[in-house]
Design a protein around this motif. Structure first.
Motif, PDB file in Angstrom:
ATOM      1  N   ASN A   1      28.698  12.038  33.404  1.00 56.57           N
ATOM      2  CA  ASN A   1      28.399  13.393  33.857  1.00 56.57           C
ATOM      3  C   ASN A   1      27.658  14.200  32.780  1.00 56.57           C
ATOM      4  O   ASN A   1      26.803  15.023  33.082  1.00 56.57           O
ATOM      5  CB  ASN A   1      29.692  14.121  34.225  1.00 56.57           C
ATOM      6  N   ASN A   2      28.006  14.007  31.520  1.00 59.77           N
ATOM      7  CA  ASN A   2      27.420  14.811  30.442  1.00 59.77           C
ATOM      8  C   ASN A   2      26.172  14.190  29.828  1.00 59.77           C
ATOM      9  O   ASN A   2      25.557  14.796  28.965  1.00 59.77           O
ATOM     10  CB  ASN A   2      28.451  15.035  29.337  1.00 59.77           C
ATOM     11  N   GLY A   3      25.805  13.025  30.194  1.00 58.46           N
ATOM     12  CA  GLY A   3      24.631  12.358  29.611  1.00 58.46           C
ATOM     13  C   GLY A   3      23.332  12.913  30.164  1.00 58.46           C
ATOM     14  O   GLY A   3      23.303  13.681  31.130  1.00 58.46           O
ATOM     15  N   PRO A   4      22.182  12.585  29.506  1.00 54.12           N
ATOM     16  CA  PRO A   4      20.878  13.080  29.965  1.00 54.12           C
ATOM     17  C   PRO A   4      20.515  12.502  31.324  1.00 54.12           C
ATOM     18  O   PRO A   4      20.840  11.366  31.651  1.00 54.12           O
ATOM     19  CB  PRO A   4      19.922  12.597  28.872  1.00 54.12           C
ATOM     20  N   VAL A   5      19.796  13.307  32.112  1.00 54.74           N
ATOM     21  CA  VAL A   5      19.301  12.848  33.403  1.00 54.74           C
ATOM     22  C   VAL A   5      18.136  11.905  33.161  1.00 54.74           C
ATOM     23  O   VAL A   5      17.213  12.225  32.412  1.00 54.74           O
ATOM     24  CB  VAL A   5      18.858  14.037  34.277  1.00 54.74           C
ATOM     25  N   LEU A   6      18.196  10.743  33.792  1.00 53.94           N
ATOM     26  CA  LEU A   6      17.189   9.709  33.560  1.00 53.94           C
ATOM     27  C   LEU A   6      16.211   9.649  34.709  1.00 53.94           C
ATOM     28  O   LEU A   6      16.548   9.930  35.867  1.00 53.94           O
ATOM     29  CB  LEU A   6      17.878   8.346  33.384  1.00 53.94           C
ATOM     30  N   ALA A   7      14.970   9.283  34.354  1.00 50.71           N
ATOM     31  CA  ALA A   7      13.950   9.050  35.373  1.00 50.71           C
ATOM     32  C   ALA A   7      14.103   7.644  35.936  1.00 50.71           C
ATOM     33  O   ALA A   7      14.988   6.883  35.518  1.00 50.71           O
ATOM     34  CB  ALA A   7      12.562   9.251  34.765  1.00 50.71           C
ATOM     35  N   ALA A   8      13.231   7.265  36.856  1.00 48.46           N
ATOM     36  CA  ALA A   8      13.338   5.965  37.506  1.00 48.46           C
ATOM     37  C   ALA A   8      13.132   4.825  36.523  1.00 48.46           C
ATOM     38  O   ALA A   8      13.693   3.739  36.698  1.00 48.46           O
ATOM     39  CB  ALA A   8      12.333   5.859  38.648  1.00 48.46           C
ATOM     40  N   ASP A   9      12.328   5.050  35.477  1.00 42.86           N
ATOM     41  CA  ASP A   9      12.073   3.985  34.506  1.00 42.86           C
ATOM     42  C   ASP A   9      13.111   3.958  33.386  1.00 42.86           C
ATOM     43  O   ASP A   9      12.979   3.208  32.423  1.00 42.86           O
ATOM     44  CB  ASP A   9      10.671   4.135  33.901  1.00 42.86           C
TER      45      ASP A   9
ATOM     46  N   THR B   1      13.849   6.437  31.199  1.00 46.18           N
ATOM     47  CA  THR B   1      13.637   7.404  30.117  1.00 46.18           C
ATOM     48  C   THR B   1      14.241   8.752  30.514  1.00 46.18           C
ATOM     49  O   THR B   1      14.358   9.062  31.711  1.00 46.18           O
ATOM     50  CB  THR B   1      12.138   7.588  29.841  1.00 46.18           C
ATOM     51  N   PRO B   2      14.655   9.571  29.545  1.00 49.33           N
ATOM     52  CA  PRO B   2      15.187  10.897  29.880  1.00 49.33           C
ATOM     53  C   PRO B   2      14.189  11.690  30.717  1.00 49.33           C
ATOM     54  O   PRO B   2      12.975  11.686  30.439  1.00 49.33           O
ATOM     55  CB  PRO B   2      15.420  11.534  28.517  1.00 49.33           C
ATOM     56  N   LEU B   3      14.696  12.384  31.717  1.00 47.96           N
ATOM     57  CA  LEU B   3      13.828  13.098  32.647  1.00 47.96           C
ATOM     58  C   LEU B   3      13.008  14.178  31.940  1.00 47.96           C
ATOM     59  O   LEU B   3      11.827  14.373  32.252  1.00 47.96           O
ATOM     60  CB  LEU B   3      14.680  13.727  33.755  1.00 47.96           C
ATOM     61  N   LYS B   4      13.618  14.873  30.974  1.00 51.30           N
ATOM     62  CA  LYS B   4      12.897  15.932  30.269  1.00 51.30           C
ATOM     63  C   LYS B   4      11.688  15.372  29.515  1.00 51.30           C
ATOM     64  O   LYS B   4      10.598  15.942  29.546  1.00 51.30           O
ATOM     65  CB  LYS B   4      13.843  16.636  29.297  1.00 51.30           C
ATOM     66  N   ARG B   5      11.883  14.234  28.839  1.00 51.48           N
ATOM     67  CA  ARG B   5      10.771  13.613  28.115  1.00 51.48           C
ATOM     68  C   ARG B   5       9.696  13.146  29.082  1.00 51.48           C
ATOM     69  O   ARG B   5       8.499  13.272  28.834  1.00 51.48           O
ATOM     70  CB  ARG B   5      11.291  12.443  27.288  1.00 51.48           C
TER      71      ARG B   5
ATOM     72  N   ARG C   1       7.673  16.146  30.235  1.00 50.84           N
ATOM     73  CA  ARG C   1       6.746  16.610  29.195  1.00 50.84           C
ATOM     74  C   ARG C   1       5.529  15.700  29.102  1.00 50.84           C
ATOM     75  O   ARG C   1       4.398  16.163  28.968  1.00 50.84           O
ATOM     76  CB  ARG C   1       7.454  16.667  27.831  1.00 50.84           C
ATOM     77  N   ARG C   2       5.756  14.383  29.178  1.00 50.36           N
ATOM     78  CA  ARG C   2       4.635  13.436  29.117  1.00 50.36           C
ATOM     79  C   ARG C   2       3.722  13.606  30.326  1.00 50.36           C
ATOM     80  O   ARG C   2       2.491  13.581  30.206  1.00 50.36           O
ATOM     81  CB  ARG C   2       5.175  12.008  29.058  1.00 50.36           C
ATOM     82  N   SER C   3       4.306  13.804  31.496  1.00 50.33           N
ATOM     83  CA  SER C   3       3.501  14.008  32.698  1.00 50.33           C
ATOM     84  C   SER C   3       2.686  15.291  32.601  1.00 50.33           C
ATOM     85  O   SER C   3       1.513  15.333  33.001  1.00 50.33           O
ATOM     86  CB  SER C   3       4.414  14.054  33.925  1.00 50.33           C
ATOM     87  N   LEU C   4       3.303  16.346  32.042  1.00 46.72           N
ATOM     88  CA  LEU C   4       2.586  17.616  31.892  1.00 46.72           C
ATOM     89  C   LEU C   4       1.434  17.485  30.895  1.00 46.72           C
ATOM     90  O   LEU C   4       0.350  18.027  31.110  1.00 46.72           O
ATOM     91  CB  LEU C   4       3.568  18.689  31.427  1.00 46.72           C
ATOM     92  N   ARG C   5       1.660  16.734  29.827  1.00 54.27           N
ATOM     93  CA  ARG C   5       0.578  16.506  28.855  1.00 54.27           C
ATOM     94  C   ARG C   5      -0.580  15.776  29.499  1.00 54.27           C
ATOM     95  O   ARG C   5      -1.746  16.081  29.257  1.00 54.27           O
ATOM     96  CB  ARG C   5       1.104  15.725  27.647  1.00 54.27           C
ATOM     97  N   LEU C   6      -0.280  14.777  30.323  1.00 50.04           N
ATOM     98  CA  LEU C   6      -1.339  14.032  31.011  1.00 50.04           C
ATOM     99  C   LEU C   6      -2.125  14.928  31.948  1.00 50.04           C
ATOM    100  O   LEU C   6      -3.358  14.828  32.049  1.00 50.04           O
ATOM    101  CB  LEU C   6      -0.738  12.841  31.763  1.00 50.04           C
ATOM    102  N   GLN C   7      -1.425  15.817  32.650  1.00 54.90           N
ATOM    103  CA  GLN C   7      -2.111  16.731  33.558  1.00 54.90           C
ATOM    104  C   GLN C   7      -3.036  17.672  32.785  1.00 54.90           C
ATOM    105  O   GLN C   7      -4.172  17.927  33.204  1.00 54.90           O
ATOM    106  CB  GLN C   7      -1.088  17.524  34.360  1.00 54.90           C
ATOM    107  N   LYS C   8      -2.546  18.188  31.669  1.00 56.46           N
ATOM    108  CA  LYS C   8      -3.375  19.081  30.862  1.00 56.46           C
ATOM    109  C   LYS C   8      -4.583  18.346  30.287  1.00 56.46           C
ATOM    110  O   LYS C   8      -5.686  18.904  30.227  1.00 56.46           O
ATOM    111  CB  LYS C   8      -2.547  19.680  29.723  1.00 56.46           C
ATOM    112  N   PHE C   9      -4.379  17.088  29.892  1.00 57.09           N
ATOM    113  CA  PHE C   9      -5.481  16.304  29.342  1.00 57.09           C
ATOM    114  C   PHE C   9      -6.542  16.038  30.408  1.00 57.09           C
ATOM    115  O   PHE C   9      -7.741  16.147  30.146  1.00 57.09           O
ATOM    116  CB  PHE C   9      -4.944  14.991  28.772  1.00 57.09           C
ATOM    117  N   ARG C  10      -6.098  15.707  31.635  1.00 59.41           N
ATOM    118  CA  ARG C  10      -7.052  15.477  32.721  1.00 59.41           C
ATOM    119  C   ARG C  10      -7.797  16.764  33.064  1.00 59.41           C
ATOM    120  O   ARG C  10      -9.010  16.748  33.306  1.00 59.41           O
ATOM    121  CB  ARG C  10      -6.322  14.946  33.953  1.00 59.41           C
TER     122      ARG C  10
END
Length: 517
Positions: free
Chosen positions: A6-14, A16-20, A23-32
């Motif tokens: 319950n207290n651990g970080p929320v994970l994405a499908a792959d 990795t932590p969802l927050k990270r 952030r990576r997805s947002l960086r890619l969007q800004k770069f594009r």
């Protein structure tokens, strides 16, 4: 489910932590997004930002004096103020070396042109001296050095001195002269390693050796030459330059050289506001030379008048277009845009034909007996002609923003006001007009900014009293080639526009300006 889950970080499908991952997805969007706007950004930097930056730099840059006469300027500035304005033999000797190199590199005429902006006549002084300095006989220096030691005639001696770091400290002027000689010999397509050093290099060598206080770190050749140099026969360079032109004995020439010897100067900006920088400080130019203040005030005044005329003429046209059926509005729009399909030069020339004393307007007034033949009106080559021609040319830039705003104003508002008892004028002034103000603001800014920088139309129809500051900028860029003053005038004009834009934003609010919608 356990507490750790319950207290651990929320994970994405792959995994990795969802927050990270976010952030990576947002960086890619800004770069594009950055890649998408990169061509436009590069275009703006190259065609807009870079020219403005270059203009700002040119308005203060003044390195040509220091770069063309480095040894002379160094002597003038080395010990602060010298006893007399016209310097001594030592400075004239350095001037000879500098002038010889400058004449070989064809730089002396550019320097003369630059200083001629500050004092009339210096340009011809430098041209004349550049031609004659190469004919001055200074071979006596070379002969005497060869008598001290024949090695001085060998180019290998100079090559070894140039490669030695110690030589640059002991013989700075000689090494500078030698390297300058090598550069222009190479530029002529020759090999300096197979050429004998020219005589002017030995003049610089003599000046270095005379100025040496301590020769303990020098080699035998330099020590021996330094001991013999005080007994050399020399050339009186001051007397020689005064024979070239008596202006070299003038204090005004040397005051100008000393005043503008710094690599950066405020002189261009001072000239642009009718001040001048001289040897004694800053002062206001004589009355008959104060032209730029008048031009700036005239430019602002006439731009405001042109903007006001465009509002008075454009508002009814835009109102008519916005309140007519679409077919009639489109026809009126074509008539408004029709001048864009004609060359600016043709439109301006047409006004010149119409407004001249033997033109269409004056002929019509004479035919109607409103004026007599001897009383034909002067409508051209003055402020009136400039205002008329530029109002006609810039009128579409006022009509289009007004029309786009008026088209969005619902007609039901004025009908509702009339149904509540308002007259036609009250409904217009209290209901319709306030909603059209953003269009007036947008059109006024557009017309004012365009008119304040116009120069073709004022040049053709303005004469002496109807020209703008932009005409003077164009003159300095294309005719007088005083790019520094042109850049200073352009910078001041840009600052004035930005200041007026800021004032407009504070009073009206730029957020209230729109082009419709």
């Amino acid at each position: 489910m356990s507490d750790s889950t319950n207290n651990g970080p929320v994970l994405a499908a792959d995994g990795t932590p969802l927050k990270r991952s976010l952030r990576r997805s947002l960086r890619l969007q800004k770069f594009r997004a950055l890649l998408l706007i990169a061509p436009l950004l590069a275009f703006i930097l190259i065609t807009f930002i870079a020219p403005i930056a270059d203009m700002l730099f040119r308005s203060v840059e003044n390195k040509i004096v220091e770069e063309t006469l480095p040894q002379t300027i160094a002597l003038i500035d080395a010990g602060g103020p010298i006893e007399t304005i016209v310097p001594n033999q030592k400075v004239f000797s350095a001037l000879y070396v500098d002038m010889f190199v400058a004449a070989e590199n064809k730089e002396h005429t550019r320097l003369g042109t630059r200083l001629n902006y500050e004092q009339s006549g210096i340009s011809s002084l430098f041209r004349k001296s550049g031609r004659r300095v190469a004919r001055l006989d200074v071979e006596v220096y070379k002969k005497q050095f060869e008598e001290v030691d024949p090695q001085w005639a060998d180019v290998a001696t100079w090559q070894s001195l140039a490669e030695s770091a110690n030589s640059a400290e002991l013989l700075p002027r000689a090494m500078w002269a030698y390297n300058a000689w090598r550069d222009y010999v190479r530029a002529d397509g020759d090999n300096p390693d197979k050429e004998a050093p020219e005589d002017f290099i030995y003049v610089a060598l003599y000046d270095d050796l005379i100025a040496l206080d301590d020769v303990t770190s020098a080699n035998d050749l330099i020590r021996k030459s330094a001991d013999a140099a005080p007994d050399f026969e020399t050339v009186n360079f001051k007397e020689a330059f005064v024979k070239f032109d008596k202006d070299w004995a003038s204090e005004n020439v040397w005051k100008t050289l000393r005043t503008y010897s710094t690599p950066y100067t405020e002189g261009y900006f001072l000239n642009a506001i009718d001040f001048q920088k001289d040897f004694d400080g800053y002062s206001l130019r004589p009355d008959n030379q104060r032209i730029y203040g008048v031009l700036f005030m005239r430019t602002l005044f006439m731009s405001l008048v042109i903007t006001a005329c465009a509002v008075l003429l454009g508002y009814p046209i835009a109102w008519l277009m916005a309140n007519r059926p679409m077919r009639e509005a489109n026809l009126l729009m074509i008539m408004v845009l029709l001048p864009f399909w004609t060359s600016l030069l043709v439109r301006t020339s047409a006004w010149k034909v119409m407004l001249q004393q033997q033109g269409v307007i004056n002929d019509t007034l004479v035919w109607l007996n409103l004026v007599d033949e001897a009383g034909r009106l002067v409508l051209i080559n003055n402020q009136f002609g400039t205002i008329v021609a530029m109002t006609h040319i810039l009128l579409p830039f006022m009509v289009l923003p007004l029309y786009s705003v008026m088209r969005t104003i619902p007609e039901s508002y004025t009908r509702a006001a009339k149904s509540l008892g308002a007259t036609n004028w009250t409904a217009f002034w209290r209901v319709y007009f306030p909603q059209s103000v953003p269009g007036i603001g947008a059109g006024s800014i557009l017309v004012f900014i365009l008119s304040i920088g116009y120069y073709i139309t004022p040049e053709i129809v303005g004469g002496t009293t109807g020209t703008f500051i932009s005409n003077r900028i164009a003159y300095h860029i294309s005719s007088s080639l005083n790019w520094g003053l042109a850049a200073a005038l352009g910078t001041i004009l840009l600052a004035v526009v930005l200041l007026l834009y800021w004032v407009y934003d504070r009073i009206v609010g730029i957020d209230n300006v729109k082009l419709g919608g």
